[in-house]
Design a protein around this motif. Structure first.
Motif, short mmCIF file in Angstrom:
data_model
loop_
_atom_site.label_atom_id
_atom_site.label_comp_id
_atom_site.label_asym_id
_atom_site.label_seq_id
_atom_site.Cartn_x
_atom_site.Cartn_y
_atom_site.Cartn_z
N UNK A 262 0.80 -1.29 0.10
CA UNK A 262 -0.06 0.09 0.11
C UNK A 262 0.68 1.30 -0.02
N UNK A 263 0.66 2.22 -0.98
CA UNK A 263 1.29 3.25 -0.90
C UNK A 263 0.61 4.68 -0.26
N UNK A 264 -0.62 4.75 -0.48
CA UNK A 264 -1.38 6.02 0.02
C UNK A 264 -2.85 5.72 -0.23
N UNK A 265 -3.37 4.65 0.53
CA UNK A 265 -4.71 3.81 0.36
C UNK A 265 -5.71 4.46 1.18
N UNK A 266 -5.82 5.79 1.33
CA UNK A 266 -6.81 6.37 1.83
C UNK A 266 -8.33 6.09 1.26
N UNK A 267 -9.26 5.46 1.85
CA UNK A 267 -10.43 5.29 1.44
C UNK A 267 -11.74 5.10 2.28
N UNK A 268 -12.91 5.55 1.97
CA UNK A 268 -14.20 5.73 3.03
C UNK A 268 -15.28 5.17 2.33
N UNK A 269 -15.84 4.43 3.08
CA UNK A 269 -17.26 3.73 2.82
C UNK A 269 -18.22 4.30 3.89
N UNK A 270 -19.43 4.64 3.39
CA UNK A 270 -20.47 5.22 4.43
C UNK A 270 -21.72 4.60 4.11
N UNK A 271 -22.58 3.88 5.02
CA UNK A 271 -23.80 3.35 4.76
C UNK A 271 -24.83 3.66 5.53
N UNK A 281 -8.71 7.70 -2.31
CA UNK A 281 -8.14 9.04 -2.57
C UNK A 281 -6.92 8.89 -3.71
N UNK A 282 -6.74 7.61 -4.02
CA UNK A 282 -5.62 7.28 -5.19
C UNK A 282 -6.38 7.03 -6.50
N UNK A 283 -8.05 7.16 -6.55
CA UNK A 283 -8.58 7.42 -7.71
C UNK A 283 -10.06 8.44 -7.48
N UNK A 284 -9.36 9.75 -7.07
CA UNK A 284 -10.56 10.78 -6.32
C UNK A 284 -11.35 11.31 -7.55
N UNK A 285 -11.17 11.09 -8.60
CA UNK A 285 -12.15 11.61 -9.44
C UNK A 285 -13.54 11.04 -9.72
N UNK A 286 -13.66 9.68 -9.03
CA UNK A 286 -14.48 8.64 -9.30
C UNK A 286 -15.17 8.33 -7.73
N UNK A 287 -16.68 8.34 -7.84
CA UNK A 287 -17.19 7.82 -6.45
C UNK A 287 -18.38 6.94 -6.85
N UNK A 288 -18.59 5.94 -5.95
CA UNK A 288 -19.71 5.27 -6.29
C UNK A 288 -20.80 5.56 -5.15
N UNK A 289 -22.11 5.73 -5.79
CA UNK A 289 -23.32 5.85 -4.93
C UNK A 289 -24.31 5.06 -5.22
N UNK A 290 -24.95 4.34 -4.26
CA UNK A 290 -25.96 3.46 -4.48
C UNK A 290 -26.97 3.61 -3.48
#
Length: 383
Positions: A262-271, A281-290
């Motif tokens: 892991x280099x800089x794997x900041x991620x957030x999941x909210x339910x 954070x390493x792919x910050x221009x995309x977000x999944x919303x369901x």
């Protein structure tokens, strides 16, 4: 921004001299939107390094200082003195400069965590800034457009009543014993300079702040397990923390600097009971919303699905052209410039504050206390 005709703000810097990582990041962020001009600096506690660094940045020789105290006194007395200062030193050298410049009437932009101790953070809150000087804490991940869109989705009720928050920040760079010549690693693993927390203070506070910023939840208590896996290391390099939020939601936070791969794997999941979202954070221009019972939606920065004002106000280039870490940092700088100019009423609530910094230290201290008590649930209000 200054490119729209606004005047540039005269900026100084404490720390960030030759060989410093975060100082260069702050300087780039300050330049991106043209809102600041770096004109002075106390760039190192070593006088020779301070002078060399200032000359390399083409600062005028009479505005290269060897102490922040001298810089604050002389710049506040100049008619063309600095209006704001960026503090980019190790944690134990945050309190002194922040207090000194606020009392001199100079706005403060401070790297996180706000100080190395909770006592200093609370003492800083008691300072009476001269001439209404403002304070910004650079939790830069709050500047990403999709992070702000996530915040708006939660606030709108699109996720319903929140149930589960999971946030993680794994890195691998401290997997082995610290090289004494690695300045960045050396101070981060030294309790005298970093404070009570290692990984939890360096990256865990970023993860915690991100979760709080997006969800708006108030933390009641934590149950923590902090480990120092590398033999001889005095501070934690891996943390697992359970969180209890007011209203019944629950959370989990993992931060590690020994997670190989892991280099800089900041991620957030909210339910919540109506929907969920996922952001990295390493792919910050995309977000999944369901939404529950419907297909997943891929939201993009500046994309075709209309974003709320908080998410669209800092989109600089069209969709499909990636923006990232530096631009998120720049957003905080640019919007703080609006606050300094007296034009930032709409953005001020989005900017990390001294209060956020104090809560970050309360989170660290509660987690440290909990871990020492074998994971006992510890309230933030009790530290």
């Amino acid at each position: 921004m200054a490119e729209n005709g606004a005047r540039r703000i005269r900026l100084g810097m404490v720390g960030g001299g030759t060989g410093a990582f975060i100082g260069a990041v702050h300087r780039i962020a300050a330049r991106i939107d043209g809102d600041y001009e770096l004109v002075a600096g106390a760039l190192s506690s070593n006088p020779e390094t301070a002078m060399e660094s200032g000359k390399n940045l083409r600062l005028a020789e009479d505005r290269i200082y060897t102490s922040y105290e001298d810089m604050a006194a002389k710049e506040s007395a100049r008619p063309d003195g600095i209006e704001a200062v960026a503090i980019v030193t190790p944690n134990h050298v945050h309190f002194g400069p922040a207090k000194t410049f606020l009392e001199a009437g100079i706005h403060v932009i401070c790297d996180k965590p706000v100080t190395s101790t909770l006592e200093d953070a609370r003492a800083l809150a008691e300072v009476q800034p001269k001439n209404g000087a403002k304070f910004l804490l650079t939790h830069n991940y709050t500047g990403f457009p999709l992070v702000r869109q996530a915040r708006e989705l939660v606030a709108s009720g699109a996720l319903g009543k929140l149930r589960v928050v999971q946030v993680e920040y794994p890195q691998e760079w401290l997997t082995e014993a610290t090289d004494p010549d690695n300045k960045q690693a050396a101070w981060r693993t030294d309790p005298k300079r970093s404070g009570a927390g290692g990984a939890i203070g360096d990256i865990g506070t970023h993860a915690y702040n991100l979760a709080r910023f997006v969800t708006g939840l108030t933390t009641e208590a934590v149950s923590a397990d902090l480990q120092s896996f590398v033999p001889g290391r005095e501070l934690d390099d891996n943390v697992h923390i359970l969180l209890r939020f007011e209203g019944g939601a629950r959370g989990m936070l993992w931060a590690s600097q020994v997670a190989v791969g892991n280099e800089n794997g900041l991620q957030l999941r909210v339910y919540g009971d109506k929907g969920g979202l996922e952001w990295r954070q390493d792919n910050p221009n995309y977000m999944w919303f369901t939404e529950f019972g419907k297909p997943k939606q891929l939201l993009t920065r500046g994309g075709s699905i209309s974003a709320p004002p908080a998410a669209s106000m800092n989109v600089r280039i069209p969709a499909g052209h990636p923006e990232g870490y530096l631009e998120a940092f720049a957003t905080l700088y640019s919007q703080f410039a609006q606050v300094i100019r007296g034009e930032g009423d709409d953005v001020a609530p989005l900017l990390p504050s001294l209060a956020d910094g104090i809560e970050g230290l309360e989170f660290i201290m509660a987690a440290v206390a909990s871990s020492k008590a074998d994971g006992k649930w510890t309230r933030l209000s009790d530290v």
